[in-house]
Design a protein around this motif. Structure first.
Motif, PDB file in Angstrom:
ATOM      1  N   LEU A 296      12.057  -1.914   2.180  1.00 52.26           N
ATOM      2  CA  LEU A 296      10.938  -0.978   2.103  1.00 52.26           C
ATOM      3  C   LEU A 296      10.882  -0.006   3.266  1.00 52.26           C
ATOM      4  O   LEU A 296      10.526   1.166   3.093  1.00 52.26           O
ATOM      5  CB  LEU A 296       9.622  -1.761   2.086  1.00 52.26           C
ATOM      6  CG  LEU A 296       9.124  -2.335   0.768  1.00 52.26           C
ATOM      7  CD1 LEU A 296       7.932  -3.237   1.036  1.00 52.26           C
ATOM      8  CD2 LEU A 296       8.740  -1.214  -0.180  1.00 52.26           C
ATOM      9  N   HIS A 297      11.171  -0.495   4.448  1.00 51.57           N
ATOM     10  CA  HIS A 297      10.918   0.278   5.666  1.00 51.57           C
ATOM     11  C   HIS A 297      12.129   1.112   6.077  1.00 51.57           C
ATOM     12  O   HIS A 297      13.247   0.621   6.048  1.00 51.57           O
ATOM     13  CB  HIS A 297      10.547  -0.665   6.815  1.00 51.57           C
ATOM     14  CG  HIS A 297      10.164   0.054   8.071  1.00 51.57           C
ATOM     15  ND1 HIS A 297      11.085   0.399   9.033  1.00 51.57           N
ATOM     16  CD2 HIS A 297       8.970   0.523   8.503  1.00 51.57           C
ATOM     17  CE1 HIS A 297      10.486   1.030  10.017  1.00 51.57           C
ATOM     18  NE2 HIS A 297       9.198   1.108   9.718  1.00 51.57           N
ATOM     19  N   PRO A 298      11.924   2.384   6.465  1.00 46.93           N
ATOM     20  CA  PRO A 298      10.638   3.077   6.512  1.00 46.93           C
ATOM     21  C   PRO A 298      10.295   3.703   5.168  1.00 46.93           C
ATOM     22  O   PRO A 298      11.166   4.212   4.470  1.00 46.93           O
ATOM     23  CB  PRO A 298      10.874   4.158   7.566  1.00 46.93           C
ATOM     24  CG  PRO A 298      12.332   4.488   7.440  1.00 46.93           C
ATOM     25  CD  PRO A 298      13.005   3.185   7.075  1.00 46.93           C
ATOM     26  N   THR A 299       9.026   3.643   4.799  1.00 48.41           N
ATOM     27  CA  THR A 299       8.591   4.270   3.553  1.00 48.41           C
ATOM     28  C   THR A 299       8.496   5.782   3.757  1.00 48.41           C
ATOM     29  O   THR A 299       8.521   6.287   4.883  1.00 48.41           O
ATOM     30  CB  THR A 299       7.218   3.745   3.115  1.00 48.41           C
ATOM     31  OG1 THR A 299       6.217   4.214   4.042  1.00 48.41           O
ATOM     32  CG2 THR A 299       7.200   2.228   3.058  1.00 48.41           C
ATOM     33  N   ALA A 300       8.337   6.481   2.636  1.00 50.83           N
ATOM     34  CA  ALA A 300       8.189   7.942   2.709  1.00 50.83           C
ATOM     35  C   ALA A 300       6.910   8.340   3.440  1.00 50.83           C
ATOM     36  O   ALA A 300       6.775   9.484   3.882  1.00 50.83           O
ATOM     37  CB  ALA A 300       8.196   8.523   1.300  1.00 50.83           C
TER      38      ALA A 300
ATOM     39  N   VAL B 159       5.973   7.332   6.352  1.00 50.80           N
ATOM     40  CA  VAL B 159       6.183   7.442   7.803  1.00 50.80           C
ATOM     41  C   VAL B 159       7.515   8.092   8.167  1.00 50.80           C
ATOM     42  O   VAL B 159       7.729   8.446   9.332  1.00 50.80           O
ATOM     43  CB  VAL B 159       6.084   6.062   8.486  1.00 50.80           C
ATOM     44  CG1 VAL B 159       4.691   5.482   8.307  1.00 50.80           C
ATOM     45  CG2 VAL B 159       7.131   5.101   7.964  1.00 50.80           C
ATOM     46  N   SER B 160       8.402   8.243   7.210  1.00 52.67           N
ATOM     47  CA  SER B 160       9.710   8.838   7.488  1.00 52.67           C
ATOM     48  C   SER B 160       9.924  10.104   6.670  1.00 52.67           C
ATOM     49  O   SER B 160      10.122  11.189   7.208  1.00 52.67           O
ATOM     50  CB  SER B 160      10.825   7.829   7.186  1.00 52.67           C
ATOM     51  OG  SER B 160      12.097   8.419   7.326  1.00 52.67           O
ATOM     52  N   GLY B 161       9.892   9.967   5.355  1.00 53.03           N
ATOM     53  CA  GLY B 161      10.111  11.097   4.474  1.00 53.03           C
ATOM     54  C   GLY B 161      10.863  10.665   3.234  1.00 53.03           C
ATOM     55  O   GLY B 161      11.026   9.471   2.969  1.00 53.03           O
ATOM     56  N   PHE B 162      11.320  11.667   2.463  1.00 49.35           N
ATOM     57  CA  PHE B 162      11.993  11.373   1.200  1.00 49.35           C
ATOM     58  C   PHE B 162      12.975  12.497   0.886  1.00 49.35           C
ATOM     59  O   PHE B 162      12.626  13.665   1.038  1.00 49.35           O
ATOM     60  CB  PHE B 162      10.949  11.239   0.088  1.00 49.35           C
ATOM     61  CG  PHE B 162      11.487  10.735  -1.209  1.00 49.35           C
ATOM     62  CD1 PHE B 162      11.563   9.378  -1.459  1.00 49.35           C
ATOM     63  CD2 PHE B 162      11.927  11.624  -2.174  1.00 49.35           C
ATOM     64  CE1 PHE B 162      12.060   8.906  -2.664  1.00 49.35           C
ATOM     65  CE2 PHE B 162      12.426  11.159  -3.378  1.00 49.35           C
ATOM     66  CZ  PHE B 162      12.491   9.804  -3.625  1.00 49.35           C
ATOM     67  N   PRO B 163      14.192  12.162   0.441  1.00 46.33           N
ATOM     68  CA  PRO B 163      14.800  10.824   0.398  1.00 46.33           C
ATOM     69  C   PRO B 163      14.977  10.241   1.799  1.00 46.33           C
ATOM     70  O   PRO B 163      15.131  10.980   2.770  1.00 46.33           O
ATOM     71  CB  PRO B 163      16.161  11.062  -0.273  1.00 46.33           C
ATOM     72  CG  PRO B 163      16.069  12.413  -0.904  1.00 46.33           C
ATOM     73  CD  PRO B 163      15.111  13.206  -0.083  1.00 46.33           C
ATOM     74  N   SER B 164      14.978   8.934   1.876  1.00 44.18           N
ATOM     75  CA  SER B 164      14.922   8.247   3.160  1.00 44.18           C
ATOM     76  C   SER B 164      16.078   8.616   4.081  1.00 44.18           C
ATOM     77  O   SER B 164      15.873   8.897   5.261  1.00 44.18           O
ATOM     78  CB  SER B 164      14.885   6.733   2.937  1.00 44.18           C
ATOM     79  OG  SER B 164      14.770   6.056   4.152  1.00 44.18           O
ATOM     80  N   ALA B 165      17.313   8.621   3.554  1.00 44.05           N
ATOM     81  CA  ALA B 165      18.483   8.879   4.397  1.00 44.05           C
ATOM     82  C   ALA B 165      18.435  10.287   4.975  1.00 44.05           C
ATOM     83  O   ALA B 165      18.688  10.500   6.173  1.00 44.05           O
ATOM     84  CB  ALA B 165      19.766   8.653   3.606  1.00 44.05           C
TER      85      ALA B 165
ATOM     86  N   GLN C  21       6.881   6.685  -5.360  1.00 45.09           N
ATOM     87  CA  GLN C  21       8.226   6.665  -5.944  1.00 45.09           C
ATOM     88  C   GLN C  21       9.199   5.902  -5.055  1.00 45.09           C
ATOM     89  O   GLN C  21      10.010   5.092  -5.533  1.00 45.09           O
ATOM     90  CB  GLN C  21       8.696   8.115  -6.145  1.00 45.09           C
ATOM     91  CG  GLN C  21      10.062   8.277  -6.779  1.00 45.09           C
ATOM     92  CD  GLN C  21      10.451   9.742  -6.903  1.00 45.09           C
ATOM     93  OE1 GLN C  21       9.582  10.635  -6.890  1.00 45.09           O
ATOM     94  NE2 GLN C  21      11.732  10.024  -7.001  1.00 45.09           N
ATOM     95  N   GLY C  22       9.123   6.134  -3.751  1.00 39.59           N
ATOM     96  CA  GLY C  22      10.034   5.456  -2.827  1.00 39.59           C
ATOM     97  C   GLY C  22       9.803   3.954  -2.774  1.00 39.59           C
ATOM     98  O   GLY C  22      10.756   3.165  -2.750  1.00 39.59           O
ATOM     99  N   ILE C  23       8.532   3.526  -2.763  1.00 38.35           N
ATOM    100  CA  ILE C  23       8.230   2.095  -2.710  1.00 38.35           C
ATOM    101  C   ILE C  23       8.694   1.400  -3.984  1.00 38.35           C
ATOM    102  O   ILE C  23       9.304   0.323  -3.939  1.00 38.35           O
ATOM    103  CB  ILE C  23       6.727   1.872  -2.470  1.00 38.35           C
ATOM    104  CG1 ILE C  23       6.358   2.308  -1.046  1.00 38.35           C
ATOM    105  CG2 ILE C  23       6.349   0.401  -2.681  1.00 38.35           C
ATOM    106  CD1 ILE C  23       4.870   2.252  -0.748  1.00 38.35           C
ATOM    107  N   LEU C  24       8.427   1.994  -5.129  1.00 40.68           N
ATOM    108  CA  LEU C  24       8.857   1.398  -6.392  1.00 40.68           C
ATOM    109  C   LEU C  24      10.369   1.249  -6.451  1.00 40.68           C
ATOM    110  O   LEU C  24      10.891   0.220  -6.902  1.00 40.68           O
ATOM    111  CB  LEU C  24       8.355   2.238  -7.567  1.00 40.68           C
ATOM    112  CG  LEU C  24       6.848   2.188  -7.835  1.00 40.68           C
ATOM    113  CD1 LEU C  24       6.462   3.194  -8.911  1.00 40.68           C
ATOM    114  CD2 LEU C  24       6.410   0.785  -8.240  1.00 40.68           C
ATOM    115  N   ALA C  25      11.084   2.266  -5.976  1.00 43.04           N
ATOM    116  CA  ALA C  25      12.548   2.194  -5.982  1.00 43.04           C
ATOM    117  C   ALA C  25      13.044   1.095  -5.051  1.00 43.04           C
ATOM    118  O   ALA C  25      13.994   0.367  -5.379  1.00 43.04           O
ATOM    119  CB  ALA C  25      13.138   3.548  -5.579  1.00 43.04           C
TER     120      ALA C  25
ATOM    121  N   ASP D 268       0.845  -1.191   0.000  1.00 40.31           N
ATOM    122  CA  ASP D 268       0.000   0.000   0.000  1.00 40.31           C
ATOM    123  C   ASP D 268       0.877   1.236   0.000  1.00 40.31           C
ATOM    124  O   ASP D 268       1.824   1.328   0.795  1.00 40.31           O
ATOM    125  CB  ASP D 268      -0.873   0.051   1.260  1.00 40.31           C
ATOM    126  CG  ASP D 268      -2.000  -0.959   1.250  1.00 40.31           C
ATOM    127  OD1 ASP D 268      -2.291  -1.509   0.172  1.00 40.31           O
ATOM    128  OD2 ASP D 268      -2.591  -1.192   2.320  1.00 40.31           O
ATOM    129  N   ALA D 269       0.545   2.193  -0.856  1.00 36.23           N
ATOM    130  CA  ALA D 269       1.138   3.526  -0.780  1.00 36.23           C
ATOM    131  C   ALA D 269       0.034   4.474  -0.331  1.00 36.23           C
ATOM    132  O   ALA D 269      -0.966   4.647  -1.034  1.00 36.23           O
ATOM    133  CB  ALA D 269       1.695   3.949  -2.135  1.00 36.23           C
TER     134      ALA D 269
END
Length: 461
Positions: free
Chosen positions: A368-372, A374-380, A317-321, A280-281
């Motif tokens: 996958l975790h954490p996805t954007a 619940v965390s944000g984007f870019p993840s790092a 975008q984050g999940i697909l990557a 789910d996104a």
């Protein structure tokens, strides 16, 4: 006329029969599943000790685990990889008998915190950072059938009947137990909030400034409130209330070492069925209206809101990557749809793909975790911001939990709309996605909407 054996004695006699067929000298876990229509679950029963609960009210599918035959636990940066390796070692030796051809698989529960390095202190001290729990007794239920799985180590099989009798007696007593008299609506009062309203406004303003400077695109800070009820909060009544109020959500609850944690989340992190993966996104939120035309207008407003669509697109975008290295044939619709809940509606996109290679459920979850969401984007960059602003130590809130079976299949839900219970007290958690166009007051109001899910249910707990 001879007395008929009790349901417990019948189940135990059948268990004895199949225990005798297990190969001698084996090591590792063994599980035996027996169809038991007489033990049908109506709701989470009142239980002592350790228990685990997973519910899908919309499909009338439930899992209830009692006791621990085995626990695997890890923490740190490679926790899910190591946990996956430990599980695979157990899985290769995990013997399962299903003499009634129930179709249920031997299953374990799992859960992990948002931050791999979270020491799980204070309110979270009863829960591990990341773990897999193999229940001694597991009740499976679908609309068509009900069964119980007994799990144990081969070396302790001599004690299985005695322990199984105790667990069955506890379960049947709980299932037959008349629900306690409802003392009436539980008045819920707030006792503390972190951060304060003023601190939240400053925090979101600072985040939007950093986003506009180009260091990140989105970040998801969270709020925590403490509440107190008139009388002790009852997990059984709470989960029954969530089942009634939020049938399209995924329900998860765990009682472990004195801690009770419950969630009613709209978001699946990942589902694996054979070689098929789905996620789910979710990103973008607005309230609902009891008036149909106004509710539809609010939905259109959310669909056409540039800020919400941008926030949602970052999640997709984050999940697909994250999935690209593990899956082929990835598909995601070009436009989101609305996921409507009782008081909220979200932008939702379903993502699916075909698993490639030998990646396990937990290893894909690690990617996958954490996805954007619940965390944000870019993840790092988002992770560094959260750590710098004391937003990373969240316990299991925005972590994930669910189940995985002996076949390697399973399902994990993102832990949202959740609460930690302790007597008359509870702690609740809610976050909001901040982007360059965020309004601090609007993001505060969004967290209040999200708190409403659990606050409404606690009134009936």
């Amino acid at each position: 006329m001879p007395n008929r054996p009790s349901p417990i004695e019948t189940i135990l006699d059948r268990l004895d029969t199949f225990l005798a067929t297990l190969p001698a000298g084996s090591d590792g876990l063994a599980s035996i599943t027996l169809v038991t229509p007489e033990l049908r679950l109506q709701r989470l029963p009142p239980l002592d000790g350790s228990w685990f609960y997973w519910g899908e009210p919309s499909r009338q599918r439930y899992l209830l685990g009692i006791g621990e035959a085995l626990r695997l636990s890890t923490c740190g940066s490679e926790r899910l990889d190591r946990l996956s390796d430990q599980f695979e070692q157990q899985r290769t030796r995990w013997l399962h008998l299903d003499p009634d051809a129930s179709g249920f698989h031997a299953t374990a529960f799992t859960g992990f915190a948002f931050d791999p390095d979270d020491p799980m202190q204070q309110s979270w001290s009863g829960l591990p950072n990341a773990a897999i729990f193999f229940p001694e007794l597991l009740l499976h239920q679908t609309p068509e059938r009900c069964a119980v799985t007994f799990s144990f180590n081969h070396r302790s099989r001599r004690r299985v009947r005695l322990r199984s009798r105790h667990l069955l007696q506890e379960l049947t007593a709980a299932l037959l137990h008349e629900p306690p008299l409802n003392p009436g609506p539980n008045r819920i009062s707030r006792t503390a909030a972190m951060p304060s309203y003023e601190e939240w406004i400053l925090q979101v303003r600072e985040a939007t400034q950093q986003i506009r400077q180009g260091s990140l695109d989105k970040v998801v800070p969270f709020r925590r409130i403490s509440v107190r009820a008139d009388h002790p909060l009852n997990p059984s009544r709470l989960m029954a209330s969530l089942d009634d109020l939020y049938p399209s959500s995924l329900l998860f609850a765990i009682r472990l070492d004195g801690s009770t944690f419950a969630a009613a989340t709209p978001e699946r992190l990942i589902t694996r069925q054979h070689h098929r993966i789905s996620c789910d996104a979710i990103g973008g939120t607005i309230h609902r209206s009891p008036e149909r035309q106004e509710d539809r207008r609010l939905g259109r407003q959310l669909m056409n809101d540039p800020k919400s669509r941008h926030e949602h697109d970052l999640v997709v975008q984050g999940i697909l990557a994250s999935l690209a290295a593990h899956c082929g044939d990835l598909t995601a619709p070009a436009k989101p749809t609305l996921k409507r809940l009782r008081k909220l509606q979200h932008l939702w996109t379903g993502i699916s793909g075909e698993l490639q290679g030998d990646a396990t459920l937990l290893k894909i979850a690690d990617a996958l975790h954490p996805t954007a969401a619940v965390s944000g984007f870019p993840s790092a960059n988002a992770g560094r911001w959260l750590s710098d602003h004391q937003n990373a130590a969240r316990g299991w809130y925005t972590g994930a939990a669910g189940w995985l079976d002996r076949q390697g299949d399973g399902e994990l839900a993102v832990l949202l709309r959740c609460a930690l219970l302790s007597g008359e007290n509870a702690e609740l958690f809610a976050g909001a996605g901040v982007t360059s166009e965020s309004c601090p007051i609007a993001e505060f109001q969004e967290t209040e909407l999200k708190f409403g899910t659990m606050l409404e249910a606690l009134e009936h707990a």
